[in-house]
Design a protein around this motif. Structure first.
Motif, PDB file in Angstrom:
ATOM      1  N   CYS A 106       1.698  -0.924  25.973  1.00 18.65           N
ATOM      2  CA  CYS A 106       1.613  -1.421  24.599  1.00 18.65           C
ATOM      3  C   CYS A 106       1.840  -2.929  24.499  1.00 18.65           C
ATOM      4  CB  CYS A 106       2.598  -0.692  23.702  1.00 18.65           C
ATOM      5  SG  CYS A 106       4.321  -0.921  24.183  1.00 18.65           S
ATOM      6  N   GLU A 107       2.070  -3.609  25.618  1.00 21.12           N
ATOM      7  CA  GLU A 107       2.426  -5.028  25.577  1.00 21.12           C
ATOM      8  C   GLU A 107       1.381  -5.874  24.857  1.00 21.12           C
ATOM      9  OE1 GLU A 107       4.249  -8.512  28.444  1.00 21.12           O
ATOM     10  OE2 GLU A 107       3.436  -6.709  29.354  1.00 21.12           O
ATOM     11  N   ALA A 108       0.109  -5.554  24.993  1.00 15.30           N
ATOM     12  CA  ALA A 108      -0.953  -6.338  24.354  1.00 15.30           C
ATOM     13  C   ALA A 108      -0.884  -6.266  22.830  1.00 15.30           C
ATOM     14  CB  ALA A 108      -2.316  -5.863  24.829  1.00 15.30           C
ATOM     15  N   GLN A 131      13.009 -20.617  19.629  1.00 12.58           N
ATOM     16  CA  GLN A 131      11.916 -20.066  20.412  1.00 12.58           C
ATOM     17  C   GLN A 131      11.608 -18.669  19.875  1.00 12.58           C
ATOM     18  OE1 GLN A 131      12.578 -20.283  24.630  1.00 12.58           O
ATOM     19  NE2 GLN A 131      10.654 -19.308  25.108  1.00 12.58           N
ATOM     20  N   ILE A 132      10.351 -18.459  19.497  1.00 15.74           N
ATOM     21  CA  ILE A 132       9.890 -17.182  18.966  1.00 15.74           C
ATOM     22  C   ILE A 132       8.908 -16.582  19.967  1.00 15.74           C
ATOM     23  CG2 ILE A 132       8.845 -15.990  16.999  1.00 15.74           C
ATOM     24  CD1 ILE A 132      11.232 -17.690  16.090  1.00 15.74           C
ATOM     25  N   LEU A 133       9.099 -15.315  20.326  1.00 20.07           N
ATOM     26  CA  LEU A 133       8.237 -14.701  21.325  1.00 20.07           C
ATOM     27  C   LEU A 133       6.912 -14.199  20.760  1.00 20.07           C
ATOM     28  CD1 LEU A 133      10.826 -12.681  23.439  1.00 20.07           C
ATOM     29  CD2 LEU A 133       9.983 -15.017  23.774  1.00 20.07           C
ATOM     30  N   TYR A 134       6.942 -13.553  19.584  1.00 17.99           N
ATOM     31  CA  TYR A 134       5.736 -12.899  19.069  1.00 17.99           C
ATOM     32  C   TYR A 134       5.620 -13.023  17.558  1.00 17.99           C
ATOM     33  CZ  TYR A 134       5.878 -10.746  23.666  1.00 17.99           C
ATOM     34  OH  TYR A 134       5.913 -10.557  25.022  1.00 17.99           O
ATOM     35  N   ASP A 135       4.409 -12.764  17.092  1.00 16.94           N
ATOM     36  CA  ASP A 135       4.137 -12.702  15.660  1.00 16.94           C
ATOM     37  C   ASP A 135       4.701 -11.391  15.104  1.00 16.94           C
ATOM     38  OD1 ASP A 135       2.974 -13.620  13.244  1.00 16.94           O
ATOM     39  OD2 ASP A 135       1.254 -12.308  13.556  1.00 16.94           O
ATOM     40  N   TYR A 136       5.123 -11.414  13.872  1.00 14.18           N
ATOM     41  CA  TYR A 136       5.648 -10.208  13.215  1.00 14.18           C
ATOM     42  C   TYR A 136       4.469  -9.446  12.618  1.00 14.18           C
ATOM     43  CZ  TYR A 136       8.972  -7.403  10.468  1.00 14.18           C
ATOM     44  OH  TYR A 136       9.720  -6.378   9.928  1.00 14.18           O
ATOM     45  N   ASN A 137       3.614  -8.930  13.493  1.00 17.61           N
ATOM     46  CA  ASN A 137       2.446  -8.179  13.036  1.00 17.61           C
ATOM     47  C   ASN A 137       2.863  -6.735  12.696  1.00 17.61           C
ATOM     48  OD1 ASN A 137       2.777  -6.932  15.525  1.00 17.61           O
ATOM     49  ND2 ASN A 137       0.859  -7.672  16.395  1.00 17.61           N
ATOM     50  N   ASP A 138       1.893  -5.918  12.294  1.00 14.07           N
ATOM     51  CA  ASP A 138       2.214  -4.542  11.896  1.00 14.07           C
ATOM     52  C   ASP A 138       2.845  -3.744  13.037  1.00 14.07           C
ATOM     53  OD1 ASP A 138       1.326  -4.960   9.312  1.00 14.07           O
ATOM     54  OD2 ASP A 138      -0.689  -4.175   9.703  1.00 14.07           O
ATOM     55  N   ARG A 151      14.927  -0.854  25.756  1.00 13.02           N
ATOM     56  CA  ARG A 151      14.314  -1.157  27.062  1.00 13.02           C
ATOM     57  C   ARG A 151      12.984  -1.903  26.886  1.00 13.02           C
ATOM     58  NH1 ARG A 151      16.741   1.198  31.378  1.00 13.02           N
ATOM     59  NH2 ARG A 151      18.208   2.862  30.936  1.00 13.02           N
ATOM     60  N   VAL A 152      12.251  -1.584  25.831  1.00 11.19           N
ATOM     61  CA  VAL A 152      10.993  -2.290  25.547  1.00 11.19           C
ATOM     62  C   VAL A 152      11.296  -3.750  25.223  1.00 11.19           C
ATOM     63  CG1 VAL A 152       9.022  -2.472  23.959  1.00 11.19           C
ATOM     64  CG2 VAL A 152       9.788  -0.211  24.769  1.00 11.19           C
ATOM     65  N   PHE A 153      12.281  -3.978  24.352  1.00 13.19           N
ATOM     66  CA  PHE A 153      12.639  -5.358  23.997  1.00 13.19           C
ATOM     67  C   PHE A 153      13.200  -6.113  25.201  1.00 13.19           C
ATOM     68  CE2 PHE A 153      12.626  -3.464  19.704  1.00 13.19           C
ATOM     69  CZ  PHE A 153      11.726  -4.332  19.114  1.00 13.19           C
ATOM     70  N   ALA A 154      13.971  -5.440  26.030  1.00 15.93           N
ATOM     71  CA  ALA A 154      14.481  -6.079  27.248  1.00 15.93           C
ATOM     72  C   ALA A 154      13.318  -6.461  28.159  1.00 15.93           C
ATOM     73  CB  ALA A 154      15.454  -5.148  27.965  1.00 15.93           C
ATOM     74  N   TYR A 155      12.326  -5.600  28.248  1.00 18.65           N
ATOM     75  CA  TYR A 155      11.132  -5.883  29.053  1.00 18.65           C
ATOM     76  C   TYR A 155      10.424  -7.140  28.532  1.00 18.65           C
ATOM     77  CZ  TYR A 155       6.523  -5.229  31.171  1.00 18.65           C
ATOM     78  OH  TYR A 155       5.358  -5.414  31.854  1.00 18.65           O
ATOM     79  N   LEU A 156      10.365  -7.295  27.216  1.00 25.14           N
ATOM     80  CA  LEU A 156       9.714  -8.467  26.629  1.00 25.14           C
ATOM     81  C   LEU A 156      10.458  -9.762  26.945  1.00 25.14           C
ATOM     82  CD1 LEU A 156       8.743  -7.015  23.122  1.00 25.14           C
ATOM     83  CD2 LEU A 156       7.253  -7.309  25.125  1.00 25.14           C
TER      84      LEU A 156
END
Length: 192
Positions: free
Chosen positions: A3-5, A45-52, A71-76
């Motif tokens: 789901c990373e993309a 520093q912001i990693l990603y857009d707050y998309n849906d 674990r998903v957030f740690a992976y990011l």
């Protein structure tokens, strides 16, 4: 991670300091507003857009208590480990005791527990109204909910989930700077 993309990088013309999407403005009104009341943060520093997709994942994690998503957030954060380790202290923004009882875990501390980065527990947070339901001016009128529970100094990195107006991290930085901290940077997962 499949789901990373779906976690989208920030796009468009952004504020060079807080990364807010700029629409018909040359300077960020959020930064101008915050800097009237607080010393600017040294770096955001912001990693990603707050998309849906990000919104749903954060809601599942915080709102529905799906602790496995830590674990998903740690992976990011995996690509930012050397940056995180360059600080004297990494602070996961704390949760109030009330939220901790409701949710059962401190969402930011849980994420950091899955990474080889020591988490400093030097801040406490008292209960406050839900920030997403308040205007900027209403948020500003609230008492600073943070307190320093143990001394900390040097370069500090605050980790949080969403940077909206920036008031939460500015409040945390304010109490840290009052204790002598000279550098406060922020790393968050998303920016609306």
């Amino acid at each position: 991670m499949e789901c990373e993309a779906a976690f989208e990088q920030l796009q468009g013309q952004r504020c060079p300091h807080c990364h807010r999407l700029l629409v018909d403005e040359k300077t960020c009104s959020d930064c101008r507003f915050m800097h009237q009341y607080f010393k600017p943060l040294d770096r955001i520093q912001i990693l990603y857009d707050y998309n849906d997709f990000m919104k749903e994942v954060i809601h599942a994690y915080k709102g529905r208590g799906d602790i496995k998503l830590a674990r998903v957030f740690a992976y990011l954060l995996r690509g930012h480990l050397s940056y995180m380790k360059s600080f004297d202290a990494v602070i996961a923004l704390p949760t109030s005791d009330e939220k901790l009882k409701q949710r059962g875990f401190s969402q930011m501390e849980e994420i950091l527990s899955h990474l080889p980065v020591p988490c400093s527990r030097c801040l406490t947070m008292s209960s406050r109204l839900k920030q997403s339901e308040l205007t900027k001016k209403e948020r500003l009128k609230q008492v600073n909910p943070f307190a320093v529970s143990r001394p900390v100094d040097g370069r500090i990195l605050l980790i949080d989930d969403i940077y909206t107006t920036g008031l939460t991290v500015h409040h945390a930085a304010e109490v840290l700077r009052a204790q002598g901290v000279h550098t406060v940077e922020v790393l968050t997962f998303a920016r609306p």
